[in-house]
Design a protein around this motif. Structure first.
Motif, PDB file in Angstrom:
ATOM      1  N   ASN A  65     -10.254  14.371 -28.362  1.00 41.44           N
ATOM      2  CA  ASN A  65      -9.575  14.850 -29.560  1.00 41.44           C
ATOM      3  C   ASN A  65     -10.233  14.182 -30.755  1.00 41.44           C
ATOM      4  OD1 ASN A  65      -7.406  16.357 -28.242  1.00 41.44           O
ATOM      5  ND2 ASN A  65      -6.806  14.358 -27.485  1.00 41.44           N
ATOM      6  N   VAL A  66     -10.555  14.977 -31.761  1.00 38.62           N
ATOM      7  CA  VAL A  66     -11.205  14.458 -32.960  1.00 38.62           C
ATOM      8  C   VAL A  66     -10.333  14.837 -34.157  1.00 38.62           C
ATOM      9  CG1 VAL A  66     -13.319  14.500 -34.344  1.00 38.62           C
ATOM     10  CG2 VAL A  66     -13.461  14.809 -31.860  1.00 38.62           C
ATOM     11  N   LEU A  67     -10.050  13.859 -35.009  1.00 41.31           N
ATOM     12  CA  LEU A  67      -9.277  14.145 -36.207  1.00 41.31           C
ATOM     13  C   LEU A  67      -9.585  13.131 -37.301  1.00 41.31           C
ATOM     14  CD1 LEU A  67      -5.727  12.835 -36.391  1.00 41.31           C
ATOM     15  CD2 LEU A  67      -6.973  12.490 -34.279  1.00 41.31           C
ATOM     16  N   THR A  68      -9.206  13.496 -38.497  1.00 39.05           N
ATOM     17  CA  THR A  68      -9.335  12.642 -39.676  1.00 39.05           C
ATOM     18  C   THR A  68      -7.938  12.166 -40.066  1.00 39.05           C
ATOM     19  OG1 THR A  68     -11.187  13.988 -40.439  1.00 39.05           O
ATOM     20  CG2 THR A  68     -10.130  12.598 -42.079  1.00 39.05           C
ATOM     21  N   PHE A  69      -7.837  10.891 -40.489  1.00 44.06           N
ATOM     22  CA  PHE A  69      -6.543  10.409 -40.959  1.00 44.06           C
ATOM     23  C   PHE A  69      -6.714   9.332 -42.024  1.00 44.06           C
ATOM     24  CE2 PHE A  69      -7.576   7.483 -37.567  1.00 44.06           C
ATOM     25  CZ  PHE A  69      -7.061   6.263 -37.966  1.00 44.06           C
ATOM     26  N   ARG A  70      -5.674   9.176 -42.831  1.00 46.43           N
ATOM     27  CA  ARG A  70      -5.629   8.126 -43.863  1.00 46.43           C
ATOM     28  C   ARG A  70      -4.167   7.779 -44.106  1.00 46.43           C
ATOM     29  NH1 ARG A  70      -8.540   9.983 -48.698  1.00 46.43           N
ATOM     30  NH2 ARG A  70      -6.668  11.132 -49.238  1.00 46.43           N
ATOM     31  N   SER A  71      -3.859   6.510 -44.089  1.00 47.36           N
ATOM     32  CA  SER A  71      -2.495   6.076 -44.383  1.00 47.36           C
ATOM     33  C   SER A  71      -2.137   6.466 -45.809  1.00 47.36           C
ATOM     34  CB  SER A  71      -2.372   4.557 -44.219  1.00 47.36           C
ATOM     35  OG  SER A  71      -2.576   4.199 -42.876  1.00 47.36           O
TER      36      SER A  71
END
Length: 116
Positions: A65-71
Motif C-alpha cells: 500500500n502506498v500513500l501520502t500523509f501529513r499531520s
C-alpha cells in the motif's frame, strides 16, 4: 465523494488529501492522507531457518500500500510504503531520491548486455 469538514480542521487540505477526517477525533490521529494505491508485488519469503526449497518456492505474491500523509498543522509530508509485514515511511524529499535511484537501477537492468 464529499465529506463533512470537522470543526477542528482550520487549515485547507492539500490537493492530494482524500478529505476523509471524520474518524480523527483525537489530536494525535489528525492527518491529511491520500487515497491508498495498492501495488501487486512478488517478493522473497523470509523464513528462518531456511528449509530446503525447490526453485520458485522462496517467492510469494503480495501487495504494498502506498500513500501520502501529513499531520494536521505539520510542514513535513511523508510517503508510506507498507503491508502487514513491513513498513517504510519517507519524507517527500527522500521518496524523490529513492524514485531517482530506482529509476536509474531499472534503466541499468533494461540496458543490460552480456559482459565480454
Amino acid at each position: 465523494m464529499t465529506f463533512e469538514r470537522p470543526d477542528w480542521l482550520t487549515e485547507p487540505c492539500p490537493a492530494w488529501c482524500d478529505g476523509e477526517h471524520a474518524g480523527q477525533h483525537l489530536e494525535d490521529d489528525r492527518c491529511h492522507h491520500s487515497d491508498y494505491r495498492v501495488v501487486p508485488i512478488i517478493q522473497q519469503q523470509r523464513r528462518w531457518p531456511r528449509p530446503a526449497l525447490r526453485p520458485g518456492d522462496d517467492v510469494e505474491a503480495g501487495e504494498l500500500n502506498v500513500l501520502t500523509f501529513r499531520s494536521v498543522g505539520a510542514r513535513e509530508t511523508w510517503i508510506a510504503i507498507a503491508n502487514d509485514q513491513q513498513k517504510l515511511e519517507l519524507t517527500h524529499e527522500s521518496a524523490c531520491r529513492l524514485h531517482a535511484a530506482l529509476g536509474s537501477l531499472l534503466r541499468d537492468v533494461s540496458d543490460e548486455r552480456e559482459k565480454p
